[in-house]
Design a protein around this motif. Structure first.
Motif, short mmCIF file in Angstrom:
data_model
loop_
_atom_site.label_atom_id
_atom_site.label_comp_id
_atom_site.label_asym_id
_atom_site.label_seq_id
_atom_site.Cartn_x
_atom_site.Cartn_y
_atom_site.Cartn_z
N LEU A 3 0.83 -1.19 0.00
CA LEU A 3 0.00 0.00 0.00
C LEU A 3 0.87 1.25 0.00
O LEU A 3 1.91 1.29 0.66
CB LEU A 3 -0.91 0.00 1.22
CG LEU A 3 -1.90 -1.16 1.30
CD1 LEU A 3 -2.59 -1.20 2.66
CD2 LEU A 3 -2.93 -1.06 0.20
N THR A 4 0.43 2.26 -0.75
CA THR A 4 1.15 3.53 -0.85
C THR A 4 0.13 4.66 -0.85
O THR A 4 -1.07 4.43 -0.82
CB THR A 4 1.98 3.61 -2.14
OG1 THR A 4 1.08 3.69 -3.26
CG2 THR A 4 2.91 2.41 -2.30
N LYS A 44 -3.60 11.30 -1.61
CA LYS A 44 -3.08 12.48 -2.31
C LYS A 44 -4.23 13.33 -2.83
O LYS A 44 -4.23 14.55 -2.70
CB LYS A 44 -2.18 12.06 -3.47
CG LYS A 44 -0.84 11.52 -3.05
CD LYS A 44 -0.04 11.15 -4.28
CE LYS A 44 1.31 10.60 -3.94
NZ LYS A 44 2.07 10.22 -5.14
N LYS A 45 -5.22 12.69 -3.43
CA LYS A 45 -6.38 13.41 -3.96
C LYS A 45 -7.21 14.00 -2.82
O LYS A 45 -7.65 15.15 -2.89
CB LYS A 45 -7.23 12.45 -4.80
CG LYS A 45 -8.51 13.02 -5.32
CD LYS A 45 -8.27 13.97 -6.47
CE LYS A 45 -9.61 14.39 -7.07
NZ LYS A 45 -9.46 15.32 -8.13
N LEU A 46 -7.39 13.23 -1.76
CA LEU A 46 -8.16 13.71 -0.61
C LEU A 46 -7.49 14.93 0.01
O LEU A 46 -8.17 15.87 0.43
CB LEU A 46 -8.32 12.60 0.42
CG LEU A 46 -9.21 12.89 1.62
CD1 LEU A 46 -10.62 13.26 1.18
CD2 LEU A 46 -9.24 11.70 2.56
N ALA A 47 -6.17 14.95 0.04
CA ALA A 47 -5.43 16.09 0.60
C ALA A 47 -5.70 17.36 -0.21
O ALA A 47 -5.71 18.46 0.35
CB ALA A 47 -3.95 15.79 0.64
N VAL A 54 -6.23 16.71 5.84
CA VAL A 54 -5.13 15.87 5.39
C VAL A 54 -3.99 16.82 4.98
O VAL A 54 -3.84 17.18 3.83
CB VAL A 54 -5.54 14.95 4.22
CG1 VAL A 54 -4.40 14.01 3.86
CG2 VAL A 54 -6.78 14.14 4.57
N THR A 55 -3.23 17.21 5.98
CA THR A 55 -2.13 18.16 5.79
C THR A 55 -0.92 17.46 5.18
O THR A 55 -0.84 16.22 5.19
CB THR A 55 -1.73 18.76 7.14
OG1 THR A 55 -1.24 17.70 7.97
CG2 THR A 55 -2.89 19.47 7.82
N PRO A 56 0.03 18.23 4.67
CA PRO A 56 1.26 17.60 4.16
C PRO A 56 1.96 16.75 5.22
O PRO A 56 2.51 15.69 4.91
CB PRO A 56 2.12 18.80 3.74
CG PRO A 56 1.12 19.86 3.40
CD PRO A 56 -0.01 19.66 4.38
N GLU A 57 1.91 17.20 6.47
CA GLU A 57 2.54 16.44 7.55
C GLU A 57 1.83 15.10 7.76
O GLU A 57 2.47 14.06 7.97
CB GLU A 57 2.51 17.24 8.85
CG GLU A 57 3.37 18.50 8.83
CD GLU A 57 2.71 19.69 8.13
OE1 GLU A 57 3.45 20.64 7.81
OE2 GLU A 57 1.50 19.68 7.87
N ILE A 62 1.33 9.22 6.92
CA ILE A 62 0.61 8.08 6.32
C ILE A 62 1.54 7.31 5.40
O ILE A 62 1.56 6.08 5.43
CB ILE A 62 -0.63 8.58 5.56
CG1 ILE A 62 -1.66 9.11 6.55
CG2 ILE A 62 -1.23 7.47 4.70
CD1 ILE A 62 -2.81 9.89 5.90
N GLU A 63 2.32 8.02 4.61
CA GLU A 63 3.27 7.36 3.71
C GLU A 63 4.26 6.49 4.50
O GLU A 63 4.53 5.35 4.14
CB GLU A 63 4.01 8.39 2.88
CG GLU A 63 4.95 7.79 1.85
CD GLU A 63 5.57 8.85 0.96
OE1 GLU A 63 5.71 8.57 -0.23
OE2 GLU A 63 5.88 9.96 1.45
#
Length: 70
Positions: A3-4, A44-47, A54-57, A62-63
């Motif tokens: 998963l990614t 990514k899309k949700l961010a 869903v912040t960059p942090e 999550i990644e």
């Protein structure tokens, strides 16, 4: 299949270990009924559409969580 951030949320939710890790980053991920509405999206899309939630942090966390699962 690993998963990614490019995995769709619906696929991520099929992995209990991934759900547990992400729920620590985004509380309510496991139980929020709205997550069904975005199941076909990636984080990514949700961010992009929910940048306050869903912040960059959080994306980075999550990644890292997903990569720790192998």
């Amino acid at each position: 299949m690993s998963l990614t951030l490019d995995s769709i949320i619906k696929d991520i939710k099929k992995d209990p270990a991934a759900v547990e890790l992400i729920d620590k980053i985004i509380p309510g991920f496991a139980t929020n009924p709205q997550m069904k509405l975005v199941g076909g999206m990636t984080f990514k899309k949700l961010a992009k559409i929910q940048p306050a939630k869903v912040t960059p942090e959080k994306l980075e966390a999550i990644e890292q969580a997903l990569s720790s699962l192998g």
